[in-house]
Design a protein around this motif. Sequence first.
Motif, PDB file in Angstrom:
ATOM      1  N   PHE A  54       0.838  -1.205   0.000  1.00 18.43           N
ATOM      2  CA  PHE A  54       0.000   0.000   0.000  1.00 18.43           C
ATOM      3  C   PHE A  54       0.870   1.251   0.000  1.00 18.43           C
ATOM      4  O   PHE A  54       0.616   2.198  -0.765  1.00 18.43           O
ATOM      5  CB  PHE A  54      -0.939   0.019   1.206  1.00 18.43           C
ATOM      6  CG  PHE A  54      -1.679   1.317   1.350  1.00 18.43           C
ATOM      7  CD1 PHE A  54      -2.733   1.632   0.498  1.00 18.43           C
ATOM      8  CD2 PHE A  54      -1.295   2.241   2.304  1.00 18.43           C
ATOM      9  CE1 PHE A  54      -3.402   2.850   0.612  1.00 18.43           C
ATOM     10  CE2 PHE A  54      -1.955   3.459   2.429  1.00 18.43           C
ATOM     11  CZ  PHE A  54      -3.015   3.758   1.584  1.00 18.43           C
ATOM     12  N   LEU A  55       1.899   1.274   0.860  1.00 20.94           N
ATOM     13  CA  LEU A  55       2.776   2.437   0.897  1.00 20.94           C
ATOM     14  C   LEU A  55       3.505   2.618  -0.433  1.00 20.94           C
ATOM     15  O   LEU A  55       3.696   3.748  -0.904  1.00 20.94           O
ATOM     16  CB  LEU A  55       3.787   2.290   2.032  1.00 20.94           C
ATOM     17  CG  LEU A  55       3.220   2.359   3.452  1.00 20.94           C
ATOM     18  CD1 LEU A  55       4.309   2.081   4.473  1.00 20.94           C
ATOM     19  CD2 LEU A  55       2.579   3.712   3.719  1.00 20.94           C
ATOM     20  N   ALA A  60       4.093   5.737  -5.345  1.00 19.66           N
ATOM     21  CA  ALA A  60       4.194   5.745  -6.808  1.00 19.66           C
ATOM     22  C   ALA A  60       3.102   6.606  -7.424  1.00 19.66           C
ATOM     23  O   ALA A  60       3.351   7.355  -8.381  1.00 19.66           O
ATOM     24  CB  ALA A  60       4.117   4.322  -7.344  1.00 19.66           C
ATOM     25  N   ALA A  61       1.884   6.504  -6.894  1.00 15.91           N
ATOM     26  CA  ALA A  61       0.775   7.295  -7.430  1.00 15.91           C
ATOM     27  C   ALA A  61       1.048   8.783  -7.295  1.00 15.91           C
ATOM     28  O   ALA A  61       0.741   9.575  -8.210  1.00 15.91           O
ATOM     29  CB  ALA A  61      -0.530   6.920  -6.710  1.00 15.91           C
ATOM     30  N   VAL A 207      -3.275   1.159  -5.355  1.00 14.94           N
ATOM     31  CA  VAL A 207      -3.594   1.781  -4.065  1.00 14.94           C
ATOM     32  C   VAL A 207      -4.898   1.223  -3.515  1.00 14.94           C
ATOM     33  O   VAL A 207      -4.990   0.838  -2.341  1.00 14.94           O
ATOM     34  CB  VAL A 207      -3.673   3.310  -4.198  1.00 14.94           C
ATOM     35  CG1 VAL A 207      -4.272   3.927  -2.934  1.00 14.94           C
ATOM     36  CG2 VAL A 207      -2.293   3.902  -4.455  1.00 14.94           C
ATOM     37  N   ALA A 208      -5.924   1.182  -4.367  1.00 19.19           N
ATOM     38  CA  ALA A 208      -7.241   0.703  -3.919  1.00 19.19           C
ATOM     39  C   ALA A 208      -7.185  -0.763  -3.490  1.00 19.19           C
ATOM     40  O   ALA A 208      -7.715  -1.137  -2.429  1.00 19.19           O
ATOM     41  CB  ALA A 208      -8.260   0.900  -5.033  1.00 19.19           C
ATOM     42  N   LEU A 231       7.240   4.700   1.691  1.00 21.06           N
ATOM     43  CA  LEU A 231       6.951   5.693   0.662  1.00 21.06           C
ATOM     44  C   LEU A 231       8.124   5.832  -0.312  1.00 21.06           C
ATOM     45  O   LEU A 231       7.920   6.088  -1.502  1.00 21.06           O
ATOM     46  CB  LEU A 231       6.638   7.043   1.318  1.00 21.06           C
ATOM     47  CG  LEU A 231       5.316   7.095   2.099  1.00 21.06           C
ATOM     48  CD1 LEU A 231       5.181   8.436   2.819  1.00 21.06           C
ATOM     49  CD2 LEU A 231       4.121   6.860   1.172  1.00 21.06           C
ATOM     50  N   TYR A 232       9.359   5.649   0.194  1.00 18.95           N
ATOM     51  CA  TYR A 232      10.511   5.666  -0.708  1.00 18.95           C
ATOM     52  C   TYR A 232      10.415   4.528  -1.728  1.00 18.95           C
ATOM     53  O   TYR A 232      10.711   4.735  -2.917  1.00 18.95           O
ATOM     54  CB  TYR A 232      11.820   5.528   0.076  1.00 18.95           C
ATOM     55  CG  TYR A 232      12.966   5.132  -0.826  1.00 18.95           C
ATOM     56  CD1 TYR A 232      13.553   6.064  -1.677  1.00 18.95           C
ATOM     57  CD2 TYR A 232      13.414   3.813  -0.875  1.00 18.95           C
ATOM     58  CE1 TYR A 232      14.575   5.699  -2.542  1.00 18.95           C
ATOM     59  CE2 TYR A 232      14.438   3.439  -1.742  1.00 18.95           C
ATOM     60  CZ  TYR A 232      15.014   4.378  -2.572  1.00 18.95           C
ATOM     61  OH  TYR A 232      16.007   4.006  -3.447  1.00 18.95           O
ATOM     62  N   LEU A 233      10.034   3.326  -1.268  1.00 18.87           N
ATOM     63  CA  LEU A 233       9.885   2.207  -2.202  1.00 18.87           C
ATOM     64  C   LEU A 233       8.902   2.541  -3.315  1.00 18.87           C
ATOM     65  O   LEU A 233       9.062   2.097  -4.452  1.00 18.87           O
ATOM     66  CB  LEU A 233       9.415   0.956  -1.456  1.00 18.87           C
ATOM     67  CG  LEU A 233      10.450   0.228  -0.608  1.00 18.87           C
ATOM     68  CD1 LEU A 233       9.790  -0.908   0.165  1.00 18.87           C
ATOM     69  CD2 LEU A 233      11.589  -0.305  -1.473  1.00 18.87           C
TER      70      LEU A 233
END
Length: 308
Positions: A54-55, A60-61, A207-208, A231-233
Motif C-alpha cells: 500500500f505504501l 508511486a501514485a 492503491v485501492a 513511501l521511498y519504495l
Amino acid sequence: MVQHRHRAPGRLFRHGSGSISALIFAAGAVALWSTNALVGRSLLATHPVSQVQFLQFAGAALVFALIRFMNREEAPPMAPSATLAPLAVGFIGLVGTMVLQYVAFASMPVIEANLVAYTWPLMVAAAVIAFDNPRRPVMLGLAAALGFVGVALVISGGRESSWFQGNLLGYFAAFGSALCMAFYSVMVGRLATSPDRLLLPSSLVGVALTLLWSAGEGVAWPSGVDLALGLYLGAGPMGLGYYFWSRALKLEGSGKVAVVAYLTPIASTLLLTLSGERLTTTAIAGAVLVIGSCIAVGLERTEAQDYV
C-alpha cells in the motif's frame, strides 16, 4: 564488393542524442531498482506484505500524478477505445510485477527471490528469438538457456542441497513477477501512450486493492522511519524507476538500454550480500549464470541492433 551503411550526419546526431538520454534514464532506473530488495526486506521483517505494498503504490501514485500534472499539455485526451491496451499493459507491468515480487520476498529468502524475479531480461530475450528474427538466434538462445539453468541452481541450492526449501508459492510468484515485467518491457515501447498516462491509472488501482488488502488484515500501521521507507519504495524504485525505464525504452527500444538493465541483479545482489544475506556455493554458481547470461544477452542484442 562489401557495402557499408552510413547514416546522414543529422540522423546520426539525433540517434546519438536519443541513445545518451536513454542510457541516462535506464541507469537511473537501475540505481533505484537495486535498492528495492534491500529496503523491502527490512520492512517485511516487521510489516505484512499488504502494508508495504500500500505504501509503495501510494508513493508511486503521488510521483505519477506529479509527472502527469507537469506534462498535462503534452498529449490530447485519448478516446476510451484506445485506452484499454495501455491500461492492461500498465496493470500487468506495474501491479502484477510488484505484488508478485513482494509475495515472493515474503515467502522465500529475499536474495533468491530477487535473482528469480530479475530473470525477466532472459524472458525478453526469448521473445526476441520467437518474434524478432535476431541475427544469431542460437547464441541468444544458449545464453538465455544458461540463465534459466542458473535459476534452477538458485532454487535448488539457496539454503540446502534439496529443491524448493522456501515456500513453493514464493518461487511461482517470483517467476510470475518476471513474466509480468518481461511483458511490460516488450509492450511499453510499442505504445504511443506516455509513461505517466500509462502508469498513473495502474498505480491508483494498486492503491485501492492494497488498501482493501491491508485493511482486511487489521494490523497497526507503520510510522516514522518505516513509513518513510515504504513511501521511498513507492516514489523511488516503483515510481521514478518505472518512469525512467519506460522513457528509456521509448527512446531506444531494447538495444543498448538492455545492457544497463541487466546490471540490476548484479547491483541488487551485491547490496543484499553486503547487508548479510548469504547464498550457498550452488546458489552462487546459479547467480553467476543468471547475471552472466543477462549480460551476454544484452551484448548480443546491442551488437545485432548496431549491425543493422
